[in-house]
Design an enzyme around this catalytic site. Structure first.
Site, PDB file in Angstrom:
ATOM      1  N   HIS A 194      -2.069  -1.477  -1.196  1.00  0.00           N
ATOM      2  CA  HIS A 194      -2.482  -2.326  -0.078  1.00  0.00           C
ATOM      3  C   HIS A 194      -3.431  -3.442  -0.511  1.00  0.00           C
ATOM      4  CE1 HIS A 194      -0.584  -0.135   3.220  1.00  0.00           C
ATOM      5  NE2 HIS A 194      -0.928   0.978   2.619  1.00  0.00           N
ATOM      6  N   HIS A 246      -2.660   5.336   5.061  1.00  0.00           N
ATOM      7  CA  HIS A 246      -3.388   6.292   4.234  1.00  0.00           C
ATOM      8  C   HIS A 246      -4.885   6.208   4.496  1.00  0.00           C
ATOM      9  CE1 HIS A 246       0.258   7.333   2.297  1.00  0.00           C
ATOM     10  NE2 HIS A 246      -0.259   7.718   1.140  1.00  0.00           N
TER      11      HIS A 246
END
EC number: 3.6.1.-
Length: 351
Positions: free
Chosen positions: A313, A217
């Site tokens: 993340h 992303h």
């Protein structure tokens, strides 16, 4: 982008060192480009700190899956709607991000007078790109798209993200069990390993475990934003500079074939748009829509980058996603400035 006003009292033939200092190094981004690039680590740092300091995220339930770095996806447990992977912006915008980036640049190139002006308004020059304005944009889009494909989709097999994950000890829970079975039966597991990608793992109902998962992303959102900023930002700056009554200088530096470092103004004359033509063409409805559409896409990219920084993340996975995207940015937009042969083919945005 960045502009440096040139007063009438300035010497007409400044020393090469003064000119070099004013323009900056051809090997590095300009000051305005550095300001843009600084947005990304600032957003990632803010998101990381918010995740640690905010009671909303600090007390939220994390997923129990080993090796996962996100919050529980249940609607009642996720700390925010944007912490859920099924939020609409993630599903319809980020997951299809390169489609929206491509649509944005296609609309801009198809409507802006810098590209739609007649051939008489686009005289060629010795150092101009061999492909012309539109051809250069298409080529640069192809190069950036190629980098996106290699990192996230395919790299002579699994993509670079998948390969780096496996090289750092990661594996797919379901596929790894199948590999272990083949090894126990003295069979070759190489065919299973060839399809050991994130998409294949998800397709068979497995999940990645362990390893370093580069944030796809972050990579996509940063790469797309820098691509649009370069292709649209320098064209808009060139149009404003052409229509301005105050002389402004392009702060980019280029290395010429003879090794001399000169301003991008050397190649800028052919990029000048007639102020009358520019003002009449830019006022069209299609051009205004394209620019507003680009602003919305960039805004959504930055917003979703912030959401990724807060809810998904580890900091290191986000950092590597940023660094990998900047490799593509540098290769397509800075390398041509100091390699004339590459610039001759790839071109420079706004020139």
């Amino acid at each position: 982008m960045a502009a440096t006003p040139l007063s009438s009292s300035s010497p007409t033939t400044p020393t090469s060192s003064t000119r070099y200092t004013r323009r900056g190094s051809p090997y590095l981004p300009t000051s305005s480009e550095l300001l843009l690039l600084a947005i990304f680590p600032v957003l990632l740092l803010f998101g990381t700190l918010f995740r640690v300091l905010s009671p909303q995220t600090r007390d939220a339930v994390m997923t129990t899956a080993p090796g996962a770095n996100h919050y529980d996806q249940a609607p009642g447990l996720a700390p925010s709607y944007f912490a859920r992977k099924d939020n609409l912006l993630n599903v319809f915008f980020v997951k299809r991000g390169w489609f929206w980036i491509t649509v944005t640049i296609a609309l801009f190139v198809g409507t802006h007078p810098f590209f739609t002006a007649s051939d008489k308004q686009q005289p060629t020059a010795k150092n101009s790109s061999l492909l012309g304005r539109r051809g250069s944009v298409i080529l640069r889009w192809g190069l950036v798209t190629g980098w996106w494909i290699l990192v996230t989709q395919w790299f002579f097999g699994p993509a670079l993200i998948d390969r780096s994950f496996r090289l750092t000890g990661g594996s797919c829970q379901v596929l790894q069990a199948a590999v272990d079975d083949k090894v126990a039966a003295d069979e070759d597991p190489s065919q299973l390993l060839l399809v050991a990608t994130a998409s294949a793992c998800k397709h068979v109902g497995g999940q990645w475990r362990g390893g370093h998962d580069i944030s796809g992303h972050v990579f996509l959102l940063v790469l797309g934003t820098t691509f649009l900023a370069q292709e649209i930002g320098w064209v808009l700056w060139r149009q404003a500079a052409s229509a301005s009554t105050v002389r402004v200088a392009d702060t980019r530096s280029l290395v010429m074939y003879d090794g001399a470092v000169k301003s991008a103004e050397v190649e800028a004359e052919r990029a000048t748009i007639s102020p009358d033509a520019a003002s009449s063409e830019a006022a069209t409805l299609a051009s205004r829509i394209a620019l507003r559409f680009a602003a919305v896409v960039v805004g959504l990219c930055l917003w979703m980058l912030l959401m990724t920084a807060i809810y998904f993340h580890t900091w290191f996975e986000k950092l590597t996603g940023l660094l990998v995207s900047l490799v593509g940015f540098y290769s397509v937009y800075l390398l041509p400035r100091w390699v004339p042969a590459v610039r001759r083919v790839v071109g420079i945005p706004g020139l």
